[in-house]
Scaffold this motif. Sequence first.
Motif, PDB file in Angstrom:
ATOM      1  N   ASN A   8       4.342  -2.416   1.705  1.00  0.00           N
ATOM      2  CA  ASN A   8       4.143  -0.888   1.643  1.00  0.00           C
ATOM      3  C   ASN A   8       3.035  -0.628   0.667  1.00  0.00           C
ATOM      4  OD1 ASN A   8       6.353  -0.365   3.573  1.00  0.00           O
ATOM      5  ND2 ASN A   8       7.900  -0.344   2.160  1.00  0.00           N
ATOM      6  N   ALA A   9       2.062   0.081   1.030  1.00  0.00           N
ATOM      7  CA  ALA A   9       1.046   0.430   0.154  1.00  0.00           C
ATOM      8  C   ALA A   9       0.612   1.780  -0.096  1.00  0.00           C
ATOM      9  CB  ALA A   9      -0.272  -0.247   0.134  1.00  0.00           C
ATOM     10  N   VAL A  10       0.309   2.434  -1.364  1.00  0.00           N
ATOM     11  CA  VAL A  10      -0.193   3.618  -1.268  1.00  0.00           C
ATOM     12  C   VAL A  10      -1.760   3.854  -1.984  1.00  0.00           C
ATOM     13  CG1 VAL A  10      -0.052   5.805  -2.654  1.00  0.00           C
ATOM     14  CG2 VAL A  10       2.047   4.625  -2.055  1.00  0.00           C
ATOM     15  N   ILE A  11      -2.485   4.548  -1.400  1.00  0.00           N
ATOM     16  CA  ILE A  11      -3.865   4.435  -1.640  1.00  0.00           C
ATOM     17  C   ILE A  11      -4.332   5.912  -1.779  1.00  0.00           C
ATOM     18  CG2 ILE A  11      -6.369   3.713  -1.198  1.00  0.00           C
ATOM     19  CD1 ILE A  11      -4.979   1.699   0.958  1.00  0.00           C
ATOM     20  N   THR A  12      -4.634   6.185  -3.114  1.00  0.00           N
ATOM     21  CA  THR A  12      -5.255   7.521  -3.403  1.00  0.00           C
ATOM     22  C   THR A  12      -6.962   7.596  -3.216  1.00  0.00           C
ATOM     23  OG1 THR A  12      -5.921   7.069  -5.715  1.00  0.00           O
ATOM     24  CG2 THR A  12      -3.546   7.775  -5.250  1.00  0.00           C
ATOM     25  N   GLY A  13      -7.352   8.508  -2.560  1.00  0.00           N
ATOM     26  CA  GLY A  13      -8.666   8.708  -2.297  1.00  0.00           C
ATOM     27  C   GLY A  13      -8.925   7.527  -1.003  1.00  0.00           C
ATOM     28  N   GLY A  14      -7.954   7.395  -0.091  1.00  0.00           N
ATOM     29  CA  GLY A  14      -7.770   6.446   0.710  1.00  0.00           C
ATOM     30  C   GLY A  14      -8.411   6.944   2.296  1.00  0.00           C
ATOM     31  N   ALA A  15      -8.967   7.937   2.321  1.00  0.00           N
ATOM     32  CA  ALA A  15      -9.615   8.310   3.695  1.00  0.00           C
ATOM     33  C   ALA A  15     -10.989   8.170   4.008  1.00  0.00           C
ATOM     34  CB  ALA A  15      -9.266   9.824   3.780  1.00  0.00           C
ATOM     35  N   SER A  16     -11.701   7.629   3.114  1.00  0.00           N
ATOM     36  CA  SER A  16     -13.144   7.417   3.071  1.00  0.00           C
ATOM     37  C   SER A  16     -13.578   6.320   2.150  1.00  0.00           C
ATOM     38  CB  SER A  16     -13.978   8.573   2.980  1.00  0.00           C
ATOM     39  OG  SER A  16     -13.795   8.929   1.721  1.00  0.00           O
ATOM     40  N   GLY A  17     -14.586   5.599   2.502  1.00  0.00           N
ATOM     41  CA  GLY A  17     -15.334   4.811   1.586  1.00  0.00           C
ATOM     42  C   GLY A  17     -14.545   3.605   1.334  1.00  0.00           C
ATOM     43  N   MET A  18     -14.387   3.222  -0.122  1.00  0.00           N
ATOM     44  CA  MET A  18     -13.629   1.812  -0.635  1.00  0.00           C
ATOM     45  C   MET A  18     -12.269   1.969  -0.071  1.00  0.00           C
ATOM     46  SD  MET A  18     -15.891   0.905  -3.946  1.00  0.00           S
ATOM     47  CE  MET A  18     -15.400   2.418  -4.782  1.00  0.00           C
ATOM     48  N   GLY A  19     -11.836   3.034  -0.334  1.00  0.00           N
ATOM     49  CA  GLY A  19     -10.118   3.619  -0.063  1.00  0.00           C
ATOM     50  C   GLY A  19      -9.926   3.257   1.191  1.00  0.00           C
ATOM     51  N   PHE A  20     -10.740   3.655   2.153  1.00  0.00           N
ATOM     52  CA  PHE A  20     -10.174   3.693   3.549  1.00  0.00           C
ATOM     53  C   PHE A  20     -10.440   1.979   3.904  1.00  0.00           C
ATOM     54  CE2 PHE A  20     -11.612   3.196   7.968  1.00  0.00           C
ATOM     55  CZ  PHE A  20     -10.593   3.919   8.678  1.00  0.00           C
ATOM     56  N   ALA A  21     -11.568   1.415   3.485  1.00  0.00           N
ATOM     57  CA  ALA A  21     -11.767  -0.201   3.825  1.00  0.00           C
ATOM     58  C   ALA A  21     -10.517  -0.699   3.332  1.00  0.00           C
ATOM     59  CB  ALA A  21     -12.834  -0.461   3.124  1.00  0.00           C
ATOM     60  N   MET A  22      -9.855  -0.504   2.050  1.00  0.00           N
ATOM     61  CA  MET A  22      -8.481  -0.860   1.594  1.00  0.00           C
ATOM     62  C   MET A  22      -7.168  -0.566   2.749  1.00  0.00           C
ATOM     63  SD  MET A  22      -8.736   0.228  -2.445  1.00  0.00           S
ATOM     64  CE  MET A  22     -10.080  -0.080  -3.257  1.00  0.00           C
ATOM     65  N   ALA A  23      -7.380   0.583   3.157  1.00  0.00           N
ATOM     66  CA  ALA A  23      -6.286   0.977   4.112  1.00  0.00           C
ATOM     67  C   ALA A  23      -6.264   0.233   5.385  1.00  0.00           C
ATOM     68  CB  ALA A  23      -6.001   2.607   4.305  1.00  0.00           C
TER      69      ALA A  23
END
Length: 247
Positions: A8-23
């Motif tokens: 399970n993971a949480v990514i703030t700023g995860g909707a675009s850019g580097m954060g989305f790539a992590m997600a």
Amino acid sequence: MGRYSDKNAVITGGASGMGFAMAKLLVEGGARVVITGRSQATLDAARERLGNNAVAVRGDVASLSDLDVLADRVKSELGAIDALFVNAGIATLTPFESVTEEVYDELFAINVKGAFFTVQRLAALLSTGAGVVLTTSVANVMGMPETSVYAAGKAALRSMARSLSRELLSRGIRVNAVSPGPIDTGILDAMMTEEAAAQFKAERVADNPMRRFGTPDEVARAAVFLAFDATYTTGSEFAVDGGATQL
């Protein structure tokens, strides 16, 4: 069974850019992911692309009440967290003479205060052996023009990676930082005129040992490595910059 099917993971700023790539990397590996962002439309689009293993929660990391809502939602959706990616941030290029109090306060509220309290509010949900990854920047060591406030905030995050490592070490939680160099996320085109963006990109490419921009996927792979595979590493900063700060 994917590589991260039990994670399970949480990514703030995860909707675009580097954060989305992590997600995207994590979801494709089977993980369940909560992403955050301030734009509902961007979150909805990201959630649709990521599929059912992703949950999108709108919120501003600079707001402690929003972070409390996030913590409650994460607890109900995921329970324990195996990885926390503290990625939300803004980048404002402003000449030193033009920095206003409002610009200064916004940068520190989101990039520094937001990062600190994200970790604080979600710390109770981190499992033993969990990894926390803060997104810093090469600007914190390079003295780049028009980044004085932004760079200072990222330097604060670098320090935070060390101090929070000590704070959380007794629980077996590791805290590290990923430090991106010039990454092609599209943010420059949104921040600058087309001519200014093209000039800035050309300068960065000319100065970079690898003579190119990096990709969000390259940052994502480094961040996920720090979160899950770098099990004997804490308090470190991993440069993903084409050698800009090393050569």
